[in-house]
Design an enzyme around this catalytic site. Structure first.
Site, PDB file in Angstrom:
ATOM      1  N   TYR A 169     -16.684  52.672  85.952  1.00  0.00           N
ATOM      2  CA  TYR A 169     -17.889  53.138  86.638  1.00  0.00           C
ATOM      3  C   TYR A 169     -19.053  52.211  86.313  1.00  0.00           C
ATOM      4  O   TYR A 169     -19.739  51.725  87.214  1.00  0.00           O
ATOM      5  CB  TYR A 169     -18.221  54.588  86.258  1.00  0.00           C
ATOM      6  CG  TYR A 169     -19.401  55.121  87.031  1.00  0.00           C
ATOM      7  CD1 TYR A 169     -19.234  55.589  88.329  1.00  0.00           C
ATOM      8  CD2 TYR A 169     -20.676  55.129  86.484  1.00  0.00           C
ATOM      9  CE1 TYR A 169     -20.321  56.063  89.066  1.00  0.00           C
ATOM     10  CE2 TYR A 169     -21.767  55.606  87.203  1.00  0.00           C
ATOM     11  CZ  TYR A 169     -21.580  56.059  88.492  1.00  0.00           C
ATOM     12  OH  TYR A 169     -22.657  56.522  89.216  1.00  0.00           O
ATOM     13  N   GLY A 192     -26.446  60.611  99.868  1.00  0.00           N
ATOM     14  CA  GLY A 192     -26.121  60.175 101.221  1.00  0.00           C
ATOM     15  C   GLY A 192     -26.705  61.092 102.272  1.00  0.00           C
ATOM     16  O   GLY A 192     -27.242  60.642 103.285  1.00  0.00           O
ATOM     17  N   SER A 217     -22.035  62.967 103.599  1.00  0.00           N
ATOM     18  CA  SER A 217     -21.862  64.413 103.752  1.00  0.00           C
ATOM     19  C   SER A 217     -22.499  65.246 102.647  1.00  0.00           C
ATOM     20  O   SER A 217     -22.593  66.462 102.768  1.00  0.00           O
ATOM     21  CB  SER A 217     -20.364  64.758 103.869  1.00  0.00           C
ATOM     22  OG  SER A 217     -19.682  64.392 102.691  1.00  0.00           O
ATOM     23  N   THR A 254     -22.935  55.652 104.224  1.00  0.00           N
ATOM     24  CA  THR A 254     -21.641  56.054 103.673  1.00  0.00           C
ATOM     25  C   THR A 254     -21.868  57.121 102.609  1.00  0.00           C
ATOM     26  O   THR A 254     -22.926  57.181 101.988  1.00  0.00           O
ATOM     27  CB  THR A 254     -20.869  54.860 103.084  1.00  0.00           C
ATOM     28  OG1 THR A 254     -21.505  54.408 101.887  1.00  0.00           O
ATOM     29  CG2 THR A 254     -20.745  53.717 104.087  1.00  0.00           C
ATOM     30  N   GLY A 255     -20.861  57.963 102.436  1.00  0.00           N
ATOM     31  CA  GLY A 255     -21.028  59.085 101.524  1.00  0.00           C
ATOM     32  C   GLY A 255     -22.098  60.031 102.034  1.00  0.00           C
ATOM     33  O   GLY A 255     -22.855  60.614 101.266  1.00  0.00           O
TER      34      GLY A 255
END
Length: 174
Positions: A159, A23, A19, A16-17
């Protein structure tokens, strides 16, 4: 080489993530090790480009899966797909983002999105692949946290909190 599974030609790694950033690096390294890939992120064009690049360079099947994992439909649809796929040997929970600013001044919707993406999505995706990994007695789950998981910052309350969840959740699973 990735773990072997005699029923399938190659095991599958889900990132996931995928791109950009970590990731993308995970995806490249897993492709280099011979894993087929399911690449997940919001940007369909960047995913397609990366999938094509990795397929060509490493001779693996890299499938783009555009999804917004901060939304219920995106995370649940992916979780349903993963629960049915016995090839999943690696799950990399990497999708995430950060904000700066005091909680009292940040939009609630932004904070809710962070909680969904950093907490609910990794939990649902992990829950989807875990039974198969336990049954096969093989598989890996990597959840990207942060050094922020060890601290508390008034400018990054959620976060720090969500990354602490990621760290503790994954340590407890191990």
């Amino acid at each position: 080489m990735p773990p072997s599974n005699s029923e399938f030609s190659r095991p599958l790694a889900v990132v996931t993530g995928a791109s950009a950033g970590l990731g993308k690096v995970f995806a490249q390294q897993l492709a280099e090790r011979g894993f087929d890939l399911l690449l997940v992120a919001r940007d369909k064009d960047r995913l397609r480009s990366l999938a094509d690049e990795l397929s060509l360079q490493y001779g693996v099947n890299a499938e783009p899966w555009p999804a917004d994992l901060s939304r219920d439909e995106g995370m649940r649809t992916l979780a349903e797909k993963l629960a049915k796929d016995e090839r999943v040997m690696v799950l990399v929970n990497n999708a995430g983002f950060g904000t700066r600013g005091k909680l009292a001044n940040r939009p609630v919707s932004e904070q809710a999105t962070m909680l969904e993406l950093h907490v609910m999505a990794p939990m649902l995706l992990t829950r989807a692949v875990l039974p198969g990994m336990i049954d096969r007695r093989e598989g890996r789950i990597i959840t990207v946290a942060s050094v922020a998981s060890f601290t508390a910052s008034p400018g990054n309350v959620n976060y720090c909190a969500t990354k602490a969840y990621n760290r503790v959740f994954t340590e407890a699973l191990a």
